[in-house]
Design an enzyme around this catalytic site. Structure first.
Site, PDB file in Angstrom:
ATOM      1  N   HIS A 118       0.825  -1.203   0.000  1.00 48.44           N
ATOM      2  CA  HIS A 118       0.000   0.000   0.000  1.00 48.44           C
ATOM      3  C   HIS A 118       0.863   1.259   0.000  1.00 48.44           C
ATOM      4  O   HIS A 118       0.520   2.247  -0.654  1.00 48.44           O
ATOM      5  CB  HIS A 118      -0.921   0.014   1.231  1.00 48.44           C
ATOM      6  CG  HIS A 118      -1.990  -1.027   1.180  1.00 48.44           C
ATOM      7  ND1 HIS A 118      -3.303  -0.737   0.892  1.00 48.44           N
ATOM      8  CD2 HIS A 118      -1.940  -2.371   1.368  1.00 48.44           C
ATOM      9  CE1 HIS A 118      -4.024  -1.849   0.906  1.00 48.44           C
ATOM     10  NE2 HIS A 118      -3.212  -2.847   1.211  1.00 48.44           N
ATOM     11  N   ASP A 142      -5.345   6.214   1.791  1.00 49.91           N
ATOM     12  CA  ASP A 142      -5.627   4.851   1.351  1.00 49.91           C
ATOM     13  C   ASP A 142      -7.066   4.498   1.713  1.00 49.91           C
ATOM     14  O   ASP A 142      -7.536   4.816   2.812  1.00 49.91           O
ATOM     15  CB  ASP A 142      -4.655   3.894   2.046  1.00 49.91           C
ATOM     16  CG  ASP A 142      -4.716   2.477   1.502  1.00 49.91           C
ATOM     17  OD1 ASP A 142      -5.801   1.855   1.547  1.00 49.91           O
ATOM     18  OD2 ASP A 142      -3.677   1.979   1.034  1.00 49.91           O
ATOM     19  N   GLN A 181      12.428  -6.923  -7.151  1.00 48.56           N
ATOM     20  CA  GLN A 181      11.561  -7.532  -8.156  1.00 48.56           C
ATOM     21  C   GLN A 181      11.609  -6.802  -9.491  1.00 48.56           C
ATOM     22  O   GLN A 181      11.613  -7.426 -10.555  1.00 48.56           O
ATOM     23  CB  GLN A 181      10.128  -7.591  -7.634  1.00 48.56           C
ATOM     24  CG  GLN A 181       9.172  -8.317  -8.558  1.00 48.56           C
ATOM     25  CD  GLN A 181       7.989  -8.869  -7.806  1.00 48.56           C
ATOM     26  OE1 GLN A 181       8.122  -9.817  -7.046  1.00 48.56           O
ATOM     27  NE2 GLN A 181       6.835  -8.273  -8.017  1.00 48.56           N
ATOM     28  N   HIS A 235       1.827 -14.831  -6.807  1.00 47.68           N
ATOM     29  CA  HIS A 235       0.562 -14.911  -6.086  1.00 47.68           C
ATOM     30  C   HIS A 235      -0.487 -13.973  -6.667  1.00 47.68           C
ATOM     31  O   HIS A 235      -1.637 -14.001  -6.256  1.00 47.68           O
ATOM     32  CB  HIS A 235       0.797 -14.589  -4.611  1.00 47.68           C
ATOM     33  CG  HIS A 235       1.304 -13.187  -4.367  1.00 47.68           C
ATOM     34  ND1 HIS A 235       2.356 -12.637  -5.059  1.00 47.68           N
ATOM     35  CD2 HIS A 235       0.897 -12.216  -3.498  1.00 47.68           C
ATOM     36  CE1 HIS A 235       2.583 -11.409  -4.630  1.00 47.68           C
ATOM     37  NE2 HIS A 235       1.697 -11.124  -3.689  1.00 47.68           N
ATOM     38  N   ASN A 249       0.211  -5.202  -7.118  1.00 41.64           N
ATOM     39  CA  ASN A 249       1.446  -4.529  -7.506  1.00 41.64           C
ATOM     40  C   ASN A 249       2.304  -5.420  -8.394  1.00 41.64           C
ATOM     41  O   ASN A 249       2.897  -4.961  -9.373  1.00 41.64           O
ATOM     42  CB  ASN A 249       2.240  -4.100  -6.270  1.00 41.64           C
ATOM     43  CG  ASN A 249       1.571  -2.964  -5.523  1.00 41.64           C
ATOM     44  OD1 ASN A 249       0.946  -2.099  -6.111  1.00 41.64           O
ATOM     45  ND2 ASN A 249       1.674  -2.979  -4.208  1.00 41.64           N
ATOM     46  N   SER A 250       2.362  -6.707  -8.063  1.00 42.75           N
ATOM     47  CA  SER A 250       3.153  -7.638  -8.878  1.00 42.75           C
ATOM     48  C   SER A 250       2.570  -7.770 -10.279  1.00 42.75           C
ATOM     49  O   SER A 250       3.305  -7.825 -11.272  1.00 42.75           O
ATOM     50  CB  SER A 250       3.212  -9.014  -8.199  1.00 42.75           C
ATOM     51  OG  SER A 250       4.003  -8.965  -7.030  1.00 42.75           O
ATOM     52  N   GLU A 269       3.443  -4.655 -12.227  1.00 46.74           N
ATOM     53  CA  GLU A 269       4.855  -4.664 -12.629  1.00 46.74           C
ATOM     54  C   GLU A 269       5.073  -5.581 -13.825  1.00 46.74           C
ATOM     55  O   GLU A 269       5.813  -5.239 -14.757  1.00 46.74           O
ATOM     56  CB  GLU A 269       5.722  -5.082 -11.446  1.00 46.74           C
ATOM     57  CG  GLU A 269       5.795  -4.026 -10.362  1.00 46.74           C
ATOM     58  CD  GLU A 269       6.416  -4.511  -9.063  1.00 46.74           C
ATOM     59  OE1 GLU A 269       6.443  -3.731  -8.103  1.00 46.74           O
ATOM     60  OE2 GLU A 269       6.855  -5.675  -9.011  1.00 46.74           O
ATOM     61  N   GLN A 311      -6.347 -11.585  -4.890  1.00 50.01           N
ATOM     62  CA  GLN A 311      -5.460 -12.242  -5.851  1.00 50.01           C
ATOM     63  C   GLN A 311      -6.189 -13.135  -6.860  1.00 50.01           C
ATOM     64  O   GLN A 311      -5.794 -13.236  -8.019  1.00 50.01           O
ATOM     65  CB  GLN A 311      -4.383 -13.025  -5.092  1.00 50.01           C
ATOM     66  CG  GLN A 311      -3.467 -12.111  -4.286  1.00 50.01           C
ATOM     67  CD  GLN A 311      -2.745 -12.804  -3.155  1.00 50.01           C
ATOM     68  OE1 GLN A 311      -2.639 -14.023  -3.116  1.00 50.01           O
ATOM     69  NE2 GLN A 311      -2.253 -12.021  -2.201  1.00 50.01           N
TER      70      GLN A 311
END
Length: 465
Positions: free
Chosen positions: A22, A120, A344, A359, A363-364, A367, A384
């Site tokens: 976050h 947030d 990463q 997962h 954010n992943s 990216e 997810q």
């Protein structure tokens, strides 16, 4: 007022939820604001501020980002100091607004008042503080619009829980594909699990009708129809993806990092190892900073990697490494590398990396889209499963690994997914699609792109009001 306090167009407080997934997006957005003449002050919790070992974050084209912390009630240890996550969240609800009020007053006394609080969505009390002082209240969603639309529909009673009746129930929200129960956020699909988090995600919408702006960490092309539907209710703008500029438009020179890591990456080791590998030959595996896999799942992943006989770089946090099969690291030392943490962005952007087993934290996924790496999704919980659905069926940049009746991805499925990514019949399609999304993400953040225009509009509003 000092000259330095007159140089910026407006001063805003940026209030992130205290978690790496976050804080990073809101910190990146703060850099964008700073580059356009806004002064952002980031307000992490006291413990996180101590962990960052700095009071300012430099920006190339604007004022440095000041850190002015607020308290979660656990200033010496953060969440780890609390008896449980539920206890921590209760403490944050009590201490967060009190110390945020104190900070707003302190800034007024210092002659450097703020015009807006950007918070947030997990912290709706920050909007109450903004209204108390007559400030603009701006909610920042770090998860996808589709996920937040589902939470909104549940909070307003438009989706009834539990989902399962006599048979499986699908979930439909405007603009999004129909979702099976296992594809909706787990707090909804597995009603009753993590009740304290269920409260957090629904409370985002308890006072949202009082908000002045809604900002979303996506670019418009990702979820056009959902954004258009949300725009009928709120002043919503897409301002993402909030990935460091180096991997997108490169307008913020040297912006290669989020400037926040809760774990120390093995940067040199990873780079040297990747440099020694052929182009597009390495599988990168990481399940983020919070997911906790079972020993059985670790066993299946490990055996799947072994029988695939493909080169791999696997991030396994120190707290999780005891779950790895005994002798696995020794037995695969010529094939792969296991590290406790990695940068990463650097791994994904390295030419040796071929695919990303993840997962599907948002954010992943962002990216991977921005850098152009196809994905094997192994979702665990929270948003997810929904992210994995979009990744496979909407953006078409990868595949989801199938689970068995125990919720485990078996070794044969691991091997199958890896082989599909490394040379299967869909590999060319995946590569074409990730290249398309990479281009669209860059265009959104380029000068005059959709997200850049939205940020400019927001900056103009802050300046004029």
């Amino acid at each position: 007022m000092e000259a330095s306090k007159q140089a910026h167009k407006a001063h805003v407080l940026v209030v992130p939820f205290p978690g790496q997934g976050h804080i990073n997006p809101m910190l990146q957005f703060s850099k964008r604001l700073a580059s356009k003449g806004i002064k952002p002050t980031l307000t992490p919790t006291v413990y996180i501020a101590k962990s960052m070992h700095t009071t300012t974050i430099p920006t190339l084209y604007g004022p440095p980002i000041q850190l002015r912390p607020i308290s979660d009630g656990y200033d010496d240890g953060g969440k780890n100091q609390a008896q449980s996550t539920a206890v921590y969240l209760d403490s944050l609800r009590v201490h967060g607004p009190k110390t945020l009020v104190q900070l707003v007053k302190k800034l007024i006394e210092e002659g450097d008042p703020v015009k807006a609080i950007i918070y947030d969505g997990f912290l709706p009390w920050a909007l109450d503080v903004a209204k108390q002082f007559g400030l603009l209240g701006v909610v920042f969603f770090t998860q996808s619009c589709s996920v937040n639309s589902i939470y909104y529909h549940v909070q307003r009673g438009l989706i009834q829980l539990p989902l399962q009746g006599p048979g499986p129930s699908t979930v439909s929200v405007p603009g999004a594909p129909e979702l099976q129960p296992w594809e909706v956020p787990s707090f909804v699909g597995q009603y009753g699990s993590y009740p304290f988090w269920f409260h957090v995600v629904l409370e985002q919408f308890s006072n949202i009708d009082q908000v002045d702006w809604v900002l979303c960490n996506i670019f418009y092309d990702m979820e056009k129809e959902v954004v258009d539907w949300m725009a009928k209710m709120w002043k919503i703008r897409t301002i993402g993806p909030t990935v460091p500029s180096y991997y997108l438009d490169k307008r913020l020179e040297d912006d290669k990092d989020y400037n926040l890591q809760f774990f120390k990456p093995n940067t040199i080791l990873c780079k040297n190892w990747l440099d020694s590998k052929p182009k597009h030959s390495v599988i990168y595996i990481s399940f983020g900073s919070a997911a906790k896999l079972s020993e059985e799942q670790f066993e299946e992943l490990a055996q799947g990697l072994k029988i695939s006989n493909q080169t791999f770089l696997w991030v396994v946090r120190e707290s999780e490494q005891a779950k790895l099969p005994k002798r696995f690291i020794d037995e695969t030392s010529e094939l792969g590398l296991v590290v406790s943490w990695a940068s990463q962005l650097e791994v994904l952007s390295h030419e040796a990396t071929c695919c990303f087993v993840t997962h599907c934290g948002f954010n992943s996924v962002l990216e991977a889209l921005c850098i152009g790496v196809p994905v094997v999704g192994v979702p665990q919980y929270t948003d997810q499963g929904t992210n994995a659905k979009f990744m496979e069926d909407v953006w078409r940049v990868g595949i989801r690994a199938k689970i068995d009746e125990k919720g485990i991805v078996r070794r044969e499925e691991v091997e199958k997914c890896i082989r599909e990514m490394m040379g299967g019949r869909k590999k060319e399609e995946f590569m074409m699609n990730v290249a398309k999304w990479k281009k669209l993400a860059k265009q959104a953040m380029d000068e005059g792109g959709s997200s850049d225009k939205n940020i400019d509009e927001f900056v103009a509003y802050l300046t004029e009001c």
